[in-house]
Structure formats: C-alpha cells, structure tokens
Design an enzyme around this catalytic site. Structure first.
Site, mmCIF file in Angstrom:
data_model
loop_
_atom_site.group_PDB
_atom_site.id
_atom_site.type_symbol
_atom_site.label_atom_id
_atom_site.label_comp_id
_atom_site.label_asym_id
_atom_site.label_seq_id
_atom_site.Cartn_x
_atom_site.Cartn_y
_atom_site.Cartn_z
ATOM 1 N N HIS A 12 0.876 -1.192 0.000
ATOM 2 C CA HIS A 12 0.000 0.000 0.000
ATOM 3 C C HIS A 12 0.906 1.232 0.000
ATOM 4 O O HIS A 12 1.477 1.586 1.029
ATOM 5 C CB HIS A 12 -0.879 -0.021 1.266
ATOM 6 C CG HIS A 12 -1.802 1.156 1.395
ATOM 7 N ND1 HIS A 12 -3.108 1.014 1.820
ATOM 8 C CD2 HIS A 12 -1.634 2.485 1.185
ATOM 9 C CE1 HIS A 12 -3.688 2.199 1.859
ATOM 10 N NE2 HIS A 12 -2.802 3.125 1.481
ATOM 11 N N HIS A 14 1.496 5.361 -1.743
ATOM 12 C CA HIS A 14 1.046 6.487 -2.572
ATOM 13 C C HIS A 14 2.263 7.067 -3.272
ATOM 14 O O HIS A 14 3.153 7.618 -2.612
ATOM 15 C CB HIS A 14 0.375 7.559 -1.702
ATOM 16 C CG HIS A 14 -0.834 7.043 -0.983
ATOM 17 N ND1 HIS A 14 -2.097 7.118 -1.511
ATOM 18 C CD2 HIS A 14 -0.955 6.400 0.211
ATOM 19 C CE1 HIS A 14 -2.962 6.552 -0.671
ATOM 20 N NE2 HIS A 14 -2.291 6.109 0.380
ATOM 21 N N LEU A 15 2.292 6.940 -4.596
ATOM 22 C CA LEU A 15 3.448 7.460 -5.355
ATOM 23 C C LEU A 15 3.150 8.813 -5.980
ATOM 24 O O LEU A 15 4.032 9.420 -6.579
ATOM 25 C CB LEU A 15 3.886 6.455 -6.424
ATOM 26 C CG LEU A 15 4.396 5.100 -5.899
ATOM 27 C CD1 LEU A 15 4.875 4.217 -7.049
ATOM 28 C CD2 LEU A 15 5.510 5.262 -4.869
ATOM 29 N N ARG A 16 1.882 9.278 -5.863
ATOM 30 C CA ARG A 16 1.497 10.595 -6.379
ATOM 31 C C ARG A 16 1.775 10.737 -7.870
ATOM 32 O O ARG A 16 1.823 9.766 -8.594
ATOM 33 C CB ARG A 16 2.195 11.725 -5.589
ATOM 34 C CG ARG A 16 2.094 11.621 -4.078
ATOM 35 C CD ARG A 16 0.672 11.597 -3.586
ATOM 36 N NE ARG A 16 0.597 11.830 -2.148
ATOM 37 C CZ ARG A 16 -0.386 11.387 -1.381
ATOM 38 N NH1 ARG A 16 -1.373 10.681 -1.888
ATOM 39 N NH2 ARG A 16 -0.397 11.656 -0.101
ATOM 40 N N ASN A 40 -5.550 7.122 -5.602
ATOM 41 C CA ASN A 40 -6.250 8.370 -5.236
ATOM 42 C C ASN A 40 -5.534 9.617 -5.736
ATOM 43 O O ASN A 40 -5.195 10.519 -4.980
ATOM 44 C CB ASN A 40 -6.489 8.442 -3.714
ATOM 45 C CG ASN A 40 -5.204 8.464 -2.900
ATOM 46 O OD1 ASN A 40 -4.178 7.927 -3.328
ATOM 47 N ND2 ASN A 40 -5.254 9.072 -1.734
ATOM 48 N N LYS A 95 -9.396 -0.435 -5.088
ATOM 49 C CA LYS A 95 -9.372 0.201 -3.766
ATOM 50 C C LYS A 95 -10.643 0.992 -3.539
ATOM 51 O O LYS A 95 -10.991 1.856 -4.347
ATOM 52 C CB LYS A 95 -8.146 1.133 -3.684
ATOM 53 C CG LYS A 95 -8.026 1.919 -2.396
ATOM 54 C CD LYS A 95 -7.679 1.025 -1.219
ATOM 55 C CE LYS A 95 -7.691 1.789 0.093
ATOM 56 N NZ LYS A 95 -6.560 2.670 0.252
ATOM 57 N N HIS A 134 -10.517 0.998 2.534
ATOM 58 C CA HIS A 134 -10.172 1.927 3.619
ATOM 59 C C HIS A 134 -11.367 1.876 4.566
ATOM 60 O O HIS A 134 -12.385 2.525 4.324
ATOM 61 C CB HIS A 134 -9.961 3.338 3.058
ATOM 62 C CG HIS A 134 -9.560 4.335 4.099
ATOM 63 N ND1 HIS A 134 -8.390 5.054 4.040
ATOM 64 C CD2 HIS A 134 -10.170 4.721 5.258
ATOM 65 C CE1 HIS A 134 -8.295 5.835 5.110
ATOM 66 N NE2 HIS A 134 -9.380 5.662 5.855
ATOM 67 N N HIS A 168 -4.533 -0.858 6.216
ATOM 68 C CA HIS A 168 -3.910 -0.107 7.328
ATOM 69 C C HIS A 168 -4.731 -0.167 8.615
ATOM 70 O O HIS A 168 -5.207 0.848 9.114
ATOM 71 C CB HIS A 168 -3.623 1.350 6.941
ATOM 72 C CG HIS A 168 -4.710 2.041 6.151
ATOM 73 N ND1 HIS A 168 -6.031 2.045 6.536
ATOM 74 C CD2 HIS A 168 -4.656 2.740 4.999
ATOM 75 C CE1 HIS A 168 -6.724 2.730 5.652
ATOM 76 N NE2 HIS A 168 -5.915 3.154 4.710
ATOM 77 N N ASP A 240 1.572 2.520 3.545
ATOM 78 C CA ASP A 240 0.708 3.696 3.419
ATOM 79 C C ASP A 240 1.558 4.971 3.409
ATOM 80 O O ASP A 240 1.134 6.007 3.912
ATOM 81 C CB ASP A 240 -0.356 3.745 4.520
ATOM 82 C CG ASP A 240 -1.459 4.741 4.194
ATOM 83 O OD1 ASP A 240 -1.537 5.198 3.033
ATOM 84 O OD2 ASP A 240 -2.237 5.080 5.108
ATOM 85 N N HIS A 244 3.211 14.426 1.495
ATOM 86 C CA HIS A 244 2.570 15.722 1.237
ATOM 87 C C HIS A 244 3.646 16.794 1.359
ATOM 88 O O HIS A 244 4.526 16.676 2.225
ATOM 89 C CB HIS A 244 1.476 16.009 2.273
ATOM 90 C CG HIS A 244 0.286 15.099 2.182
ATOM 91 N ND1 HIS A 244 -0.772 15.335 1.336
ATOM 92 C CD2 HIS A 244 -0.014 13.949 2.825
ATOM 93 C CE1 HIS A 244 -1.676 14.376 1.458
ATOM 94 N NE2 HIS A 244 -1.242 13.513 2.362
ATOM 95 N N ALA A 256 -3.573 14.725 5.703
ATOM 96 C CA ALA A 256 -3.361 13.435 6.379
ATOM 97 C C ALA A 256 -2.398 12.589 5.567
ATOM 98 O O ALA A 256 -2.576 12.416 4.365
ATOM 99 C CB ALA A 256 -4.695 12.710 6.523
HETATM 100 C C1 NCD Z 1 -3.461 8.970 2.322
HETATM 101 C C2 NCD Z 1 -3.034 9.994 1.275
HETATM 102 O O1 NCD Z 1 -2.477 11.042 1.660
HETATM 103 O O2 NCD Z 1 -3.232 9.751 0.084
HETATM 104 N N1 NCD Z 1 -3.468 9.573 3.614
HETATM 105 C C3 NCD Z 1 -3.380 8.952 4.805
HETATM 106 O O3 NCD Z 1 -3.494 9.625 5.827
HETATM 107 N N2 NCD Z 1 -3.169 7.660 4.915
HETATM 108 C C4 NCD Z 1 -4.774 8.380 1.949
HETATM 109 C C5 NCD Z 1 -5.133 7.137 2.727
HETATM 110 O O4 NCD Z 1 -4.582 6.065 2.513
HETATM 111 O O5 NCD Z 1 -5.987 7.241 3.612
HETATM 112 ZN ZN ZN Z 2 -3.167 5.050 1.831
#
Ligand code: NCD
Ligand code: ZN
Length: 335
Positions: A12, A14-16, A40, A95, A134, A168, A240, A244, A256
C-alpha cells in the site's frame, strides 16, 4: 549484525504524480521489489487506460530498479462487468474509499453496502479481483474503524470467494475481526506499530504523524504489534507512505499522511530486532503477501546492518517519519 530481506513488498503506497512522484517513486523502487500503488490521484485512476498510463509514468522513473508497480483502480459505482473484464488482464486490485474519509476520496462511494456496490463485488469475486478497503465510517474519529467492522463481516460473508484486504488497520477491533472469515486479510503500516494518539496530539501537535486512520490507543497498537511480530499469515506490510509537501502539513488544515517509504525497512528492522523477532520480518514484508496474492515478485535482496542511521530531515519538500532521529539499523546494500 546483518540481515537479508528477500523481495520486500509494499502492499500500500502512494506514489502521487508529477514533481512529487519523481521524488518519491525512486525511493520506493530502490528498496522494494514491487509495490501496490494507490489510485487516489486527482482525478482518480478510474479505468484500465488511466492505470496503464499511470504505470508508464511510474516506470519512466523507476525502470532501472528491478521494480514492478502494481496498479489499483479506484472503486466507483460506474464500474461495469465490461470494464472489469477488460481491467482483469492488467489490474487485479481495486481500492474502495468511503466518501470524504481521507485524502482525495471526496464524494465517490456514499455507501459500501449499496445494491450497486454489491453487484460490483459479485463481479470482482467471479473475476478474482481483490477488494482493498479503507475501512472507516464517518463517526467519532477514534471509533471510525471499529464501527466499520460489521461492513467487512457482511461483505466477507456475502462474497466468500472475494479476497478482502482491511487496509492499514489501527485497532484491536480489526485485529480481532481478521480471523472471523477466511477471505479477510489486513495490511499494517509502520507508524501504527509505533505510535498512539498521544504521539500525535498528546503533547505538542505533530503534523507529520497525522494520518488516516489516526493512531489509536496503546492496546490497539499492541494488538497490531502482536500480529506483525508473529507474522500472522493473513497480514502483510503496507507502508501507506503518503507524502505531502511540507507547507500542506505544517499549517491549519494539515493534510493526512505519513511519509515513510525510504526508511520503513530500517525502522521495521529496529522494531523486530528489539522484540527479538527478526526471524519473522521476512514473512511480514514479503512472504505473507506472496502467499496471499499468489504472486512472483522481482528478485531483490536488501541487506540491512545494525549500524546507526540518522533519518534525513527532508526528502525534497517532504518531511519523513521520524525526521532527524537516529535509529539502530541502516541499509548496507541492495542487490
Ligand atoms: C493517504 C493519502 O495522503 O493519500 N493519507 C493517509 O493519511 N493515509 C490516503 C489514505 O490512505 O488514507
Ligand atoms: Zn493510503
């Protein structure tokens, strides 16, 4: 002292996209054999064409690292049998984010048990596509995950051949739910093995520890530690890691997400070592996922050594988990 981890997997991440992706994607591809990439983005990864195009953008940055990004689709109610049949050859994972629950989940899925959602779960079950959820409701923040558990049970019961990943997990309630149905599995992050709400907001507010689901109580963290340290076969590592930019964390309306990709193996080694469970780390970060998903990862060995490592204060514009702290383990070599 040294340990070798074969084929580390991040289930899991996030590579943006764009500039952020060019910084963070290579930090995952360097240390992991493959990773499950969350959809996302804005707009989200909605169909096979989006996913293939996103994968190509990632591969252009990670192509030399013997790394495979596995793509996920964003669950939405316009998914049809036709879309899913087409997707199946490229994407085995979908997802589901309940509406508004986290970064970029906005207004999409209003009810996880709607007739339309159930119809899609049925098609996914038939096609062998895995459902990642989620799992949070819109209730009081500390109760969101525990209150979501009945949804998992209902879906797991109604679709016994659908593989469901409770993403998560952060609570003892989720740990206790895991073994209730054979088709329920879970991922656990790095930070939820270490921190509680006290670390986030008990003293000075720590924006870089703020993520969804929020870290909970000591008994919750201990239940997760027990699952991870014993390498429970239905649990795998999903960082996860959710980067940011610094100014969106250190401000009113803090985003978050905790960024942990470049330091997660080192910190995991410290956690497992201190608990005398280093022998189980291989299962938690690779073997369990290989068994759950029946996959053959790229071959990569990460050699970690017990040698102090100071976590950088920043990677480009992102402050990582435990920035500036010294930990016991560092990465010696990747081969
Ligand atoms: C994640 C994100 O920033 O994309 N943020 C997080 O707090 N985990 C999204 C997610 O997995 O809930
Ligand atoms: Zn996530």
């Amino acid at each position: 002292m040294e340990i070798q981890i074969h084929n580390p997997l991040d289930m899991h991440v996030h590579l943006r996209d764009a500039d952020m992706m060019s910084v963070v994607a290579p930090l995952t591809s360097k240390y992991f054999s493959w990773a499950l990439v969350m959809p996302n983005l804005v707009p989200p990864v909605m169909n096979t064409a989006d996913a293939i195009w996103y994968r190509q953008r990632i591969e252009s940055l990670t192509g030399n690292d013997n790394f495979t990004p596995f793509m996920t689709l964003f669950f939405h109610e316009w998914l049809t049998r036709e879309i899913l049949e087409k997707a199946k050859d490229h994407i085995m994972w979908i997802k589901l984010y309940p509406a508004w629950i986290t970064t970029n989940s906005e207004g999409w899925v209003k009810s996880v048990l709607s007739e339309k959602a159930k119809e899609i779960f049925g098609i996914m079950e038939e096609l062998g596509i895995v459902l990642h959820i989620h799992g949070e409701t819109g209730d009081f923040v500390m109760d969101r995950e525990a209150n979501f558990m009945p949804n998992y049970l209902e879906i797991a019961k109604a679709f016994p051949n659908l593989t469901i990943i409770m993403e998560h997990i952060t609570t003892k309630a989720a740990a206790d739910t895991l073994d209730m149905f054979p088709n329920l599995y879970a991922t656990i992050t790095l930070q939820h093995l270490e921190i509680t709400l006290d670390d986030v907001a008990g003293w000075a507010l720590k924006p870089h520890l703020f993520c969804k689901p929020i870290a909970k109580r000591y008994e919750d963290r201990d239940a997760l530690l027990e699952l991870a340290l014993s390498a429970h076969p239905k649990v795998s590592f999903g960082s996860d890691s959710a980067p940011h930019p610094q100014h969106t964390k250190e401000c009113p309306g803090c985003a978050a997400g905790v960024f942990s990709a470049p330091i997660s193996l080192q910190v995991l080694a410290q956690i497992f070592d201190r608990a005398g469970k280093l022998d189980n780390l291989q299962k938690f970060v690779s073997d369990n996922a290989v068994n759950i998903y029946k996959i053959t990862p790229n071959t990569k060995t990460v050699i970690l050594e017990k040698k102090d490592f100071v976590i950088p204060e920043k990677y480009w514009d992102v402050v990582p988990y435990r920035a500036g702290e010294t930990i016991d383990w560092s990465i010696k070599e990747v081969k």
